[in-house]
Design an enzyme around this catalytic site. Structure first.
Site, PDB file in Angstrom:
ATOM      1  N   LYS A 270       0.882  -1.161  -0.080  1.00  0.00           N
ATOM      2  CA  LYS A 270      -0.016   0.033  -0.039  1.00  0.00           C
ATOM      3  C   LYS A 270       0.814   1.197   0.123  1.00  0.00           C
ATOM      4  O   LYS A 270       1.575   1.405   0.985  1.00  0.00           O
ATOM      5  CB  LYS A 270      -0.753  -0.024   1.240  1.00  0.00           C
ATOM      6  CG  LYS A 270      -1.638   1.324   1.331  1.00  0.00           C
ATOM      7  CD  LYS A 270      -2.976   1.067   2.103  1.00  0.00           C
ATOM      8  CE  LYS A 270      -3.941   2.308   2.403  1.00  0.00           C
ATOM      9  NZ  LYS A 270      -3.756   2.955   3.724  1.00  0.00           N
TER      10      LYS A 270
ATOM     11  N   GLY B 160      -8.554   9.159   9.229  1.00  0.00           N
ATOM     12  CA  GLY B 160      -9.014   9.430  10.770  1.00  0.00           C
ATOM     13  C   GLY B 160      -9.900  10.227  11.203  1.00  0.00           C
ATOM     14  O   GLY B 160     -10.292  10.460  12.403  1.00  0.00           O
TER      15      GLY B 160
ATOM     16  N   ALA C 257     -10.023   5.503   3.705  1.00  0.00           N
ATOM     17  CA  ALA C 257      -9.650   7.070   4.666  1.00  0.00           C
ATOM     18  C   ALA C 257     -11.022   7.555   4.828  1.00  0.00           C
ATOM     19  O   ALA C 257     -11.596   7.996   3.814  1.00  0.00           O
ATOM     20  CB  ALA C 257      -8.611   8.062   4.090  1.00  0.00           C
ATOM     21  N   GLY C 258     -11.186   7.991   6.001  1.00  0.00           N
ATOM     22  CA  GLY C 258     -12.407   8.755   6.392  1.00  0.00           C
ATOM     23  C   GLY C 258     -13.778   8.254   6.688  1.00  0.00           C
ATOM     24  O   GLY C 258     -14.307   8.853   7.346  1.00  0.00           O
TER      25      GLY C 258
ATOM     26  N   ASN D 154      -9.961   1.769   9.318  1.00  0.00           N
ATOM     27  CA  ASN D 154      -8.934   1.494  10.514  1.00  0.00           C
ATOM     28  C   ASN D 154      -9.567   2.155  11.724  1.00  0.00           C
ATOM     29  O   ASN D 154     -10.187   1.631  12.668  1.00  0.00           O
ATOM     30  CB  ASN D 154      -7.504   1.858  10.061  1.00  0.00           C
ATOM     31  CG  ASN D 154      -6.660   1.654  11.293  1.00  0.00           C
ATOM     32  OD1 ASN D 154      -7.145   1.111  12.409  1.00  0.00           O
ATOM     33  ND2 ASN D 154      -5.392   1.865  11.325  1.00  0.00           N
ATOM     34  N   THR D 155      -9.465   3.554  11.612  1.00  0.00           N
ATOM     35  CA  THR D 155      -9.901   4.371  12.924  1.00  0.00           C
ATOM     36  C   THR D 155     -11.380   3.993  13.475  1.00  0.00           C
ATOM     37  O   THR D 155     -11.806   3.990  14.600  1.00  0.00           O
ATOM     38  CB  THR D 155      -9.678   5.805  12.701  1.00  0.00           C
ATOM     39  OG1 THR D 155      -8.419   5.933  12.285  1.00  0.00           O
ATOM     40  CG2 THR D 155      -9.903   6.644  13.765  1.00  0.00           C
TER      41      THR D 155
END
Lengths: 264, 264, 264, 264
Positions: free
Chosen positions: D98, D159, D185-186, D207-208
Site C-alpha cells: 500500500k 482518521g 480513509a475517512g 481502521n480508525t
C-alpha cells in the site's frame, strides 16, 4: 478597501467570467457589463479556429475595461498547454494565462501532474499562471511553490451546474493557501458562488451558469450580487453553528401573561 | 417591477428581520438600515416583560419606515398564542401577526396542530396571520386554506445557524403554495438565504445570523445582497443540471495547433 | 439479547416490509424470506378492491411466521382512516394498524393534524397504532402522548428512493422519543437504512426499494444486512468525528529510516 | 461466486483493515476476526520504530489467514516511499504494497505527483502496488496506466470519520477504472462503507472507525455487514430514483369503502 490582489494587479470584482457558450456576442457583452467582472477568460484555440461563438470574440471585448485572461482550453498535455500559452501570448500580448491541461474530453477534468509540470515551465517563461486544478490541497501547495499567481480548483465537473460538490476539499485548499483561491467550474447558481466566498475563497469564475440561463444578463447581475454577499459575509464573520435551537432571549421564569381583550 | 405581495401590502425587500439577541439597540437599528428590510418582527411578550435587549425596543423602531410584525414568541399552545396575539394588537395597533406556537422550550420547534388551530381562530378574529411552521407541505396547504397570508417554514432549528437542512420539503411547500413562502429560522449565512429564493421561496426572515455576526451591520448588508442574488437568479431561470461535464464548445475535429514561438 | 419491543411483542428483526408493487407473489414471498422481516404491512383497501398485485395477497402470506400490520393506505382523512382501520380489524382479526392519513394523491405526504386525530380515536378503540407521519418532533411527542406504539416518520417522499433527506429532523425525533422510531418511506438502498439505525432509529420499513430492484430477493438480503450493520454500529458506539485528519500514531520525532536495499 | 480479484489473488471479503490506533493487540485480533477481513495493512515504519501499539504487531498476526499489505506510512516523498517499500519487502517477504506518499503531517493528504512517480518506480521493481490517492479520476487513470493493481481514493481526511465527502469524484473514479477501486480513509460508520460499495467501489479499507469505536469488535462485525449489504445492493441493481412520490398501486377510480363496523 477590500481588493482582490493577483500578481501585481488589484481588482474590485471577485467574479471572473468565461466567454464560451453564448449564442450571441451582444448578449455576452451585456452579461459582462451586468456582472461587474474585470477579468475575462477566452479560449485562444477556439478563437484561432473560428469555433462556434468565437468568431470576432476578441475584437468584441473592450480591452480597456477588462483584464484578458487567455486560457489553454483544448490542451491535453503539458506540452500542448505550453504551446497554446505561447500562442496566446503572441496573439494577445498578455502574459497572464489560465492554464488548463485536460487529457480526457469526456469528463474534462484537469490532470494534476501535467498541470504542475506546465505551470513550472510557464512560470519560468515569465507567464503569470492561474492554473485550473482538481480540489487537491497538496497539489495547491505545489502550484503555489512553483510560483503560480492563484490556484483555481473546481467545484464540480465543468459545465455541469452541479454546484459545490467538493466543499470539504476546497476548505482545505483555502486553509493552506497564501495565494488567492479562485473556484472555477461547476457553479450553477449564485448561492453556490456566495458559499465559495463565505468559506474563504478569494473569487469565482463562472461561464455556463450565466451563458445558459434563460436570461443571461439578469443571471450575471445575480452572480454579481451573490459574490458580493459571500465576500461581505466572510468579512463580517459568521455566527457560530449550534447543534440545537437557541431562543431569542431567556425563557426561564417567564410568567403567563394576562389576556388583554378577554376578561378573566 | 418585482414586488412581494402579502395580504394587501407590497414590498420591495424580500428580507425580513428579527430584533432579538442584539447587544445594543443602535447596532440593531444600523443593521435594519443596512439590510433594506421593510418588515420587522418583535416579540411582544419580551417587550412587555422588559426582557434583555427588549427595553425600549418598540420605541426605537421608526414605524414610518418599517411594517411591524408582532410575534407570539413564548406561546406554548394555541390558547396562549391567541391571547398574545390580542395583546400584540392592543399594544401595537396592527393586526399583522407572526404566529408562533412552540410547546417545548428546548428544541423550540413549532406545533403543527396548535399552529393550525390558532391560525384558524386568529384569521376569524381579523388578524393577518403569518404562521411559523414545520416544513410540512400538507400543513402548509391547510394553513393556506384557513386564510393565512403566508406560510413560514423553518430551514433548521431556530438560532442554530445550520442552514437549509429541509430543502426537499421546502421545495414541496413552494411547489404547492399559492401564498408567499417565507423561510424562517436556521439560516446562518447569505448563501443559504440565496438558495431559498432560488428554489422559489418568496422571502426569508433572519435574526440570529445577523445579530450574532462579528459585524452585524456588514452581515445585514451581506444578507441583503444574498437575497437579491437569489431572487434575481430565480427570475433569470437557472441552467439545466447536467450529470457530467460539458465543454465550452465542440472539441471534435480540433486539429493540433502549431507552436508560434518554437520553430518546428 | 437485542430485541425490538413494540407494544407487548418483541422481534429479532428491525426490518419491516411492504407488499405493494411486486409483479409476482412468489417473488414477494422470496423477498420476505430473504429479508428476515417479521412484520409485514398490507393495504387492506387494495386487497378488498382486488388492486393490481393484491389479489390473493393475504392468503399468500404465512401468518404463522409474520406479524401482519394492516395499513390504511387510501385514507384521505381521519374519518376514512378510522373506517379503514375497522375494516382491517374485521378482515384480519388483528388490532395492530399502520395508520396512514394522506390527503393528496400527488405528493402522498401524511397529514399531521388528521393523523393525530385518527390516532387518538383508534387508540381509544383498542388499536395498537403505528402512525406514518412527517418527520416532525413535536407531532411525534403528541402521537406518543396519545398512546401510539411507535412513530413512523418519513425519510423522503414515499416511493421516491431519494433516501435520508430529513436526517436533521429524524435525529430530533429519535432524541425525544421513548417509543420506537421506525423510519418509513423513501429509502432506496441499504446504506440509507443502515444510517437510520446508526442515528438511533429502532427499525425501518421498506417496500419500493426491494420490489423495484432488478433482483428483489437479493436486494431484500442486502437490506437485511444493512439494517443489521446499522444496529450493530449503534450499539458499538461510533468514533468521534474530527474536523481534520488524524495519523495512526504520533509522527513527531520519527527519524528517517535507512534504505535496506540500496547502500548509502 | 462474487470474488474480489486483485492482481493474481482473489478474496471473498471486500473489507480491508488497518492495524493502527488499537490500545490492545488482543482487541485488534478479535476485531480482525469479527470483520472477516482477508487483507490487513501494517505500517512497516512504525513496526520498525516500535511505535505505540506496533510492538509485536507483525508477530501477532496469523499470516496463514491474512494477506499482509505493508504500507509506507511516514513517507513524505516518492524517494522515501520507494525506500520504505523496499524495507517492507525485505522485512515481510511480500511484494504487495500500500503506497502512501504524504508530504504534510498536518492534513495527511496524499501527494498526487509523488504518488504517481513512486508507483511507476515500484511497479518497475516488481511490486504489486495499491496506491492511496486523492479522489481524482485523471490520476486514477494514470495510476492504472503505469500498472497499479488497484486505486485507493480517500472518502474524507484520514482518521476524521467524516464519511463520504467526495462522492461525486469517487463516482467518476469508479466509472472510468478497470482495476478495483478501494475506498480508503475517512469512513466513520458502516452506512458509509455500504454507500461506497453501492456506487460501485470494489472494497473499502477501515481502521480508525473500528479501533476507536466504544466496542471495536462489534463495530468490526458491523462494518462486515455493511460492506456485504452494499455489495449485494450493487449486484441487485437499485430502484430508479424518482423526483416525487409514487403510490404502491394506482389510486384512480378507487371508490370509498363502506365502514364495516358502523352501520350507515
Amino acid at each position: 478597501m477590500d481588493l482582490l490582489r493577483i500578481a501585481d494587479q488589484t481588482f474590485d470584482s471577485r467574479l471572473m467570467l468565461g466567454t464560451g457558450k453564448y449564442t450571441d456576442l451582444d448578449v455576452m457583452r451585456a452579461a459582462l457589463e451586468a456582472s461587474g467582472a474585470q477579468i475575462v477568460t477566452v479560449s485562444i484555440r477556439r478563437v484561432e479556429l473560428g469555433a462556434a461563438g468565437h468568431v470576432g470574440l476578441l475584437e468584441s471585448l473592450d480591452l480597456s475595461r477588462y483584464t484578458l485572461l487567455p486560457n489553454t482550453a483544448g490542451a491535453r498535455s503539458a506540452d500542448e498547454a505550453v504551446r497554446l500559452a505561447r500562442l496566446a501570448r503572441a496573439v494577445t500580448g498578455t502574459a497572464w494565462l489560465k492554464l488548463e491541461v485536460i487529457p480526457d474530453p469526456h469528463h474534462l477534468l484537469p490532470d494534476p501532474v501535467g498541470t504542475l509540470e506546465a505551470a513550472r515551465r510557464l512560470v519560468n517563461e515569465g507567464f503569470t499562471v492561474l492554473p485550473y486544478m482538481p480540489p487537491d490541497p497538496v497539489l495547491a501547495a505545489q502550484l503555489e511553490a512553483v510560483g503560480c499567481a492563484t490556484v483555481m480548483p473546481l467545484a464540480s465537473p465543468i459545465g455541469s451546474g452541479r454546484g459545490l460538490l467538493t466543499r470539504a476539499q476546497l476548505e482545505l485548499v483555502v486553509e493552506r493557501s497564501r495565494i488567492p483561491v479562485v473556484v472555477d467550474a461547476g457553479l450553477g447558481v449564485p448561492s453556490e458562488a456566495a458559499a465559495c466566498l463565505e468559506l474563504g475563497a478569494s473569487a469565482v469564475l463562472v461561464n455556463t451558469a450565466i451563458a445558459e440561463a434563460r436570461d443571461p444578463v439578469r443571471m450575471a447581475a445575480a452572480f454579481r450580487a451573490g459574490v458580493e454577499a459571500g465576500r461581505a459575509a466572510f468579512l463580517a464573520g459568521r455566527m457560530a453553528l449550534r447543534p440545537h435551537a437557541s431562543a431569542s432571549s431567556p425563557l426561564a421564569g417567564v410568567p403567563t401573561l394576562p389576556d388583554p381583550e378577554v376578561p378573566v
